[in-house]
Design an enzyme around this catalytic site. Structure first.
Site, PDB file in Angstrom:
ATOM      1  N   SER A  73       6.069 -41.628 -15.046  1.00 33.43           N
ATOM      2  CA  SER A  73       6.721 -42.069 -16.283  1.00 33.43           C
ATOM      3  C   SER A  73       5.757 -42.826 -17.197  1.00 33.43           C
ATOM      4  CB  SER A  73       7.906 -42.988 -15.965  1.00 33.43           C
ATOM      5  OG  SER A  73       8.795 -42.359 -15.072  1.00 33.43           O
TER       6      SER A  73
HETATM    7  N1  SAH Z   1       9.283 -42.943 -10.585  1.00 30.06           N
HETATM    8  C1  SAH Z   1       8.290 -41.889 -10.668  1.00 30.06           C
HETATM    9  C2  SAH Z   1       8.646 -40.905 -11.752  1.00 30.06           C
HETATM   10  C3  SAH Z   1       8.760 -39.592 -11.151  1.00 30.06           C
HETATM   11  S1  SAH Z   1       9.450 -38.277 -12.115  1.00 30.06           S
HETATM   12  C4  SAH Z   1       6.888 -42.465 -10.827  1.00 30.06           C
HETATM   13  O1  SAH Z   1       6.757 -43.684 -10.981  1.00 30.06           O
HETATM   14  O2  SAH Z   1       5.915 -41.710 -10.764  1.00 30.06           O
HETATM   15  C5  SAH Z   1      10.962 -38.051 -11.269  1.00 30.06           C
HETATM   16  C6  SAH Z   1      10.905 -37.751  -9.798  1.00 30.06           C
HETATM   17  O3  SAH Z   1      12.254 -37.590  -9.353  1.00 30.06           O
HETATM   18  C7  SAH Z   1      10.183 -36.449  -9.434  1.00 30.06           C
HETATM   19  O4  SAH Z   1       9.201 -36.721  -8.481  1.00 30.06           O
HETATM   20  C8  SAH Z   1      11.287 -35.582  -8.857  1.00 30.06           C
HETATM   21  O5  SAH Z   1      10.858 -34.736  -7.795  1.00 30.06           O
HETATM   22  C9  SAH Z   1      12.267 -36.618  -8.354  1.00 30.06           C
HETATM   23  N2  SAH Z   1      13.634 -36.142  -8.192  1.00 30.06           N
HETATM   24  C10 SAH Z   1      14.350 -35.310  -8.978  1.00 30.06           C
HETATM   25  N3  SAH Z   1      15.579 -35.129  -8.477  1.00 30.06           N
HETATM   26  C11 SAH Z   1      15.649 -35.871  -7.329  1.00 30.06           C
HETATM   27  C12 SAH Z   1      16.654 -36.097  -6.351  1.00 30.06           C
HETATM   28  N4  SAH Z   1      17.852 -35.520  -6.414  1.00 30.06           N
HETATM   29  N5  SAH Z   1      16.373 -36.914  -5.322  1.00 30.06           N
HETATM   30  C13 SAH Z   1      15.156 -37.519  -5.208  1.00 30.06           C
HETATM   31  N6  SAH Z   1      14.173 -37.337  -6.096  1.00 30.06           N
HETATM   32  C14 SAH Z   1      14.407 -36.531  -7.149  1.00 30.06           C
END
Ligand code: SAH
Length: 223
Positions: A73
């Site tokens: 993010s």
């Molecule tokens: N907080 C992260 C941002 C990651 S983007 C950071 O600091 O880098 C969002 C993430 O959510 C992705 O890795 C994606 O695989 C995950 N995601 C999407 N749907 C999900 C679900 N149902 N359960 C767990 N993770 C999920």
């Protein structure tokens, strides 16, 4: 701050402390006021949470690709979500969507007890390794985060870092009394960062914090 940085994590050139300080000043200029959050962003080496070829861009205020079609993010969004989360002084928090592990690291650097769930096994393995190398304690689970982490509930705060058309009821149910849930909600082209707080009587108070763009919250798990 409880982190003990090894020298090689402090960076040089485009990842130097000066470059990180500039990011912090930019966040401040864009309305982030909580010094604890600014300090955590200054301390956590974001360049170690992206691929080496992107490390030189790690202190730009932008989301960056982390593989599997996912992104780390934008720092401003991490800062704003963390700031909103700290308002109710949580101790035990749950993050849905570990991704790179950066948001979890920021929360851990603030001394919080962090639980995080990721559906893509490969991303989670890399994130775990990074967090361990930084000496940070974060509890992780490879699962579909839409079911939360019932065995460890309740949580003082829950942060969802992937967008969904609506708030997930199972997550609301895992909030401690007086707890806060922060999540991007709405259609892909018009998401808003929403904060809900549980009132004494169990009902919820809802507030829109900012327009945001997140990758989608998906179902099921992958290796
Ligand atoms: N907080 C992260 C941002 C990651 S983007 C950071 O600091 O880098 C969002 C993430 O959510 C992705 O890795 C994606 O695989 C995950 N995601 C999407 N749907 C999900 C679900 N149902 N359960 C767990 N993770 C999920």
């Amino acid at each position: 701050m409880r982190m003990n940085m090894k020298p090689e994590t402090t960076g040089s050139g485009l990842t130097s402390q000066r470059v990180r300080d500039r990011l912090v000043e930019r966040l401040r200029a864009n309305g982030i006021v909580d010094e604890r959050v600014l300090n955590a962003i200054r301390t956590v080496p974001r360049h170690l949470f992206v691929d080496e070829v992107l490390a030189s861009r790690a202190y730009e205020d932008t989301a960056l690709p982390i593989g599997h079609g996912q992104t780390i993010s934008q720092p401003w969004v991490v800062a704003r979500m963390t700031e909103a989360l700290l308002e109710t002084s949580p101790k035990k928090v749950l993050e849905i969507g570990t991704g790179s592990g950066y948001q979890a690291a920021v929360l851990a650097a603030l001394g919080l007890e962090v639980h995080t769930v990721e559906r893509i096994g490969e991303l989670l393995r890399v994130a775990r390794k990074r967090l361990r190398q930084l000496g940070m304690t974060v509890r992780t689970k490879h699962d579909d985060g839409r079911i939360g982490w019932p065995e460890n509930a309740p949580f003082d705060a829950i942060l969802v870092t992937a967008g969904a058309p609506a708030l997930v009821d199972a997550l609301k149910a895992q909030l401690a009394s007086g707890g806060t849930l922060i999540a991007p909600v709405g259609p892909a082209n018009a998401q808003a960062l929403v904060r809900i707080r549980q009132r004494e009587d169990g009902s919820f108070d809802e507030q829109v914090l900012a327009p945001v763009v997140f990758v989608p919250l998906l179902s099921g798990i992958v290796d």
